[in-house]
Write a protein that holds these residues in place. Sequence first.
Motif, mmCIF file in Angstrom:
data_model
loop_
_atom_site.group_PDB
_atom_site.id
_atom_site.type_symbol
_atom_site.label_atom_id
_atom_site.label_comp_id
_atom_site.label_asym_id
_atom_site.label_seq_id
_atom_site.Cartn_x
_atom_site.Cartn_y
_atom_site.Cartn_z
ATOM 1 N N ALA A 1 0.655 -1.212 -0.122
ATOM 2 C CA ALA A 1 -0.111 -0.096 -0.066
ATOM 3 C C ALA A 1 0.735 1.027 0.370
ATOM 4 N N GLN A 2 1.849 1.006 0.271
ATOM 5 C CA GLN A 2 2.585 2.477 0.930
ATOM 6 C C GLN A 2 3.669 2.746 -0.267
ATOM 7 N N TRP A 3 3.774 1.723 -0.957
ATOM 8 C CA TRP A 3 4.240 1.874 -2.623
ATOM 9 C C TRP A 3 3.763 2.443 -3.662
ATOM 10 N N ASP A 4 2.514 1.523 -3.840
ATOM 11 C CA ASP A 4 1.088 2.715 -4.547
ATOM 12 C C ASP A 4 1.291 4.084 -4.153
ATOM 13 N N TRP A 5 0.814 3.926 -2.651
ATOM 14 C CA TRP A 5 0.835 5.454 -2.192
ATOM 15 C C TRP A 5 2.155 6.865 -2.888
ATOM 16 N N MET A 6 3.280 5.859 -2.684
ATOM 17 C CA MET A 6 4.755 7.313 -3.368
ATOM 18 C C MET A 6 4.772 7.133 -4.579
ATOM 19 N N ARG A 7 4.228 5.191 -5.615
ATOM 20 C CA ARG A 7 4.075 6.044 -6.892
ATOM 21 C C ARG A 7 3.460 6.752 -7.255
ATOM 22 N N ARG A 8 1.786 7.451 -6.403
ATOM 23 C CA ARG A 8 1.083 7.843 -6.733
ATOM 24 C C ARG A 8 1.558 9.310 -6.615
ATOM 25 N N GLN A 9 2.039 9.422 -5.676
ATOM 26 C CA GLN A 9 2.508 10.932 -5.838
ATOM 27 C C GLN A 9 3.579 11.365 -6.138
ATOM 28 N N VAL A 10 4.326 10.384 -6.388
ATOM 29 C CA VAL A 10 5.290 10.832 -7.202
ATOM 30 C C VAL A 10 5.267 11.231 -8.394
ATOM 31 N N MET A 11 4.584 10.423 -9.145
ATOM 32 C CA MET A 11 3.853 10.857 -10.673
ATOM 33 C C MET A 11 2.923 11.728 -10.626
ATOM 34 N N GLU A 12 2.421 12.058 -9.639
ATOM 35 C CA GLU A 12 1.718 13.690 -9.243
ATOM 36 C C GLU A 12 2.500 14.909 -9.881
ATOM 37 N N GLY A 13 3.868 14.659 -8.663
ATOM 38 C CA GLY A 13 4.181 16.008 -8.669
ATOM 39 C C GLY A 13 5.527 16.058 -10.174
ATOM 40 N N TYR A 14 5.619 14.534 -10.460
ATOM 41 C CA TYR A 14 6.798 14.639 -11.551
ATOM 42 C C TYR A 14 6.112 13.708 -12.655
ATOM 43 N N PRO A 15 5.609 14.317 -13.671
ATOM 44 C CA PRO A 15 4.216 13.790 -14.258
ATOM 45 C C PRO A 15 5.348 12.427 -16.008
ATOM 46 N N GLU A 16 6.407 13.133 -15.914
ATOM 47 C CA GLU A 16 7.453 12.276 -16.716
ATOM 48 C C GLU A 16 8.203 11.078 -16.325
ATOM 49 N N ALA A 17 8.194 11.174 -15.036
ATOM 50 C CA ALA A 17 9.586 9.904 -14.474
ATOM 51 C C ALA A 17 8.613 8.761 -15.117
ATOM 52 N N ILE A 18 9.661 7.851 -14.677
ATOM 53 C CA ILE A 18 10.106 6.856 -15.590
ATOM 54 C C ILE A 18 9.921 5.659 -14.362
ATOM 55 N N ALA A 19 9.558 4.696 -13.883
ATOM 56 C CA ALA A 19 9.530 3.795 -13.220
ATOM 57 C C ALA A 19 9.890 2.679 -13.497
ATOM 58 N N THR A 20 10.816 1.730 -12.534
ATOM 59 C CA THR A 20 10.593 0.629 -12.805
ATOM 60 C C THR A 20 11.585 -0.357 -11.883
ATOM 61 N N ASP A 21 10.715 -1.531 -12.359
ATOM 62 C CA ASP A 21 10.954 -2.995 -11.303
ATOM 63 C C ASP A 21 12.046 -4.025 -10.908
ATOM 64 N N LEU A 22 12.496 -4.014 -10.328
ATOM 65 C CA LEU A 22 14.531 -5.117 -10.294
ATOM 66 C C LEU A 22 13.859 -6.342 -9.648
ATOM 67 N N GLU A 23 14.861 -6.973 -9.991
ATOM 68 C CA GLU A 23 14.528 -8.389 -9.307
ATOM 69 C C GLU A 23 13.948 -8.515 -8.040
ATOM 70 N N GLN B 1 12.799 -7.056 -5.920
ATOM 71 C CA GLN B 1 11.636 -6.598 -5.146
ATOM 72 C C GLN B 1 11.589 -4.790 -4.823
ATOM 73 N N SER B 2 12.620 -4.424 -5.786
ATOM 74 C CA SER B 2 13.079 -2.933 -5.329
ATOM 75 C C SER B 2 12.787 -2.343 -6.529
ATOM 76 N N HIS B 3 13.049 -1.097 -6.640
ATOM 77 C CA HIS B 3 12.087 -0.028 -7.406
ATOM 78 C C HIS B 3 12.980 0.961 -7.491
ATOM 79 N N ARG B 4 13.446 1.204 -8.694
ATOM 80 C CA ARG B 4 13.755 2.719 -9.544
ATOM 81 C C ARG B 4 13.199 3.169 -10.419
ATOM 82 N N ILE B 5 12.950 5.033 -9.789
ATOM 83 C CA ILE B 5 12.727 5.909 -10.635
ATOM 84 C C ILE B 5 13.171 7.118 -11.201
ATOM 85 N N PHE B 6 13.117 7.126 -12.565
ATOM 86 C CA PHE B 6 14.078 8.082 -12.988
ATOM 87 C C PHE B 6 13.306 9.575 -13.396
ATOM 88 N N LEU B 7 13.355 10.493 -12.132
ATOM 89 C CA LEU B 7 13.270 12.029 -11.749
ATOM 90 C C LEU B 7 13.865 12.812 -12.934
#
Length: 224
Positions: free
Chosen positions: A156-178, A180-186
Amino acid sequence: MEVYVYAFLKTPPVELELPLGIGQAVQLVPGKQICAVVEFDVDIQRLQGDDALLVQAIVAHDRTLGELFQQQCLLPLRFGTLFRSLQALQEHLVTREAEYLEKLDRFVGQGEYILKCIPRPEPEFEISTEVRGKAYLLAKKQRYQGIQAFQNEQAAQWDWMRRQVMEGYPEAIATDLEDQSHRIFLLVPIQEEPLLYERFQEWQQTCSAWELQLGEALPPYHFV
């Protein structure tokens, strides 16, 4: 003779401090309004045949781009980018000039920031070896429920954070790593870096089930 190319940039209005590249100082190859940052005599095949040399070269490539980016906006190229000749590179600069000028105008004053989101490990629920019978079964059930609750909260926290990031930075690119971590390019205006760090602090405080790491401004690798 092949030419190793680091980046494209507008013809500098003042002389740049050209850093050391993989083996020697880089040079500028001019087009009309666009220049290429190049290095001659880079033997890619030799580098690829030696893991230690390859790692050193990749680090040198990124360092070179970083030092140039501190001086002027640029379009970074991937490690290993070669043109078959100086003439081919110069022709490329002329034919793609309008496209590169448009991109450079878009990226001026902006940097790429990498947000790493690493899941924290599940809490440990120890069951005493002295627990027996129904008490043991109850303890196992509670441990399972605790782990499930933590995993659900983490998701739930990841879903919330991803929404917050995309709202603030619409061009952000999110990738999932093997792992289970994530990397977001802003892509963020460098002048707005203080706001980014304020938001980063809010994300970390809200998402306690994640370890967040935010890097410094880099050339726009993932947005070119």
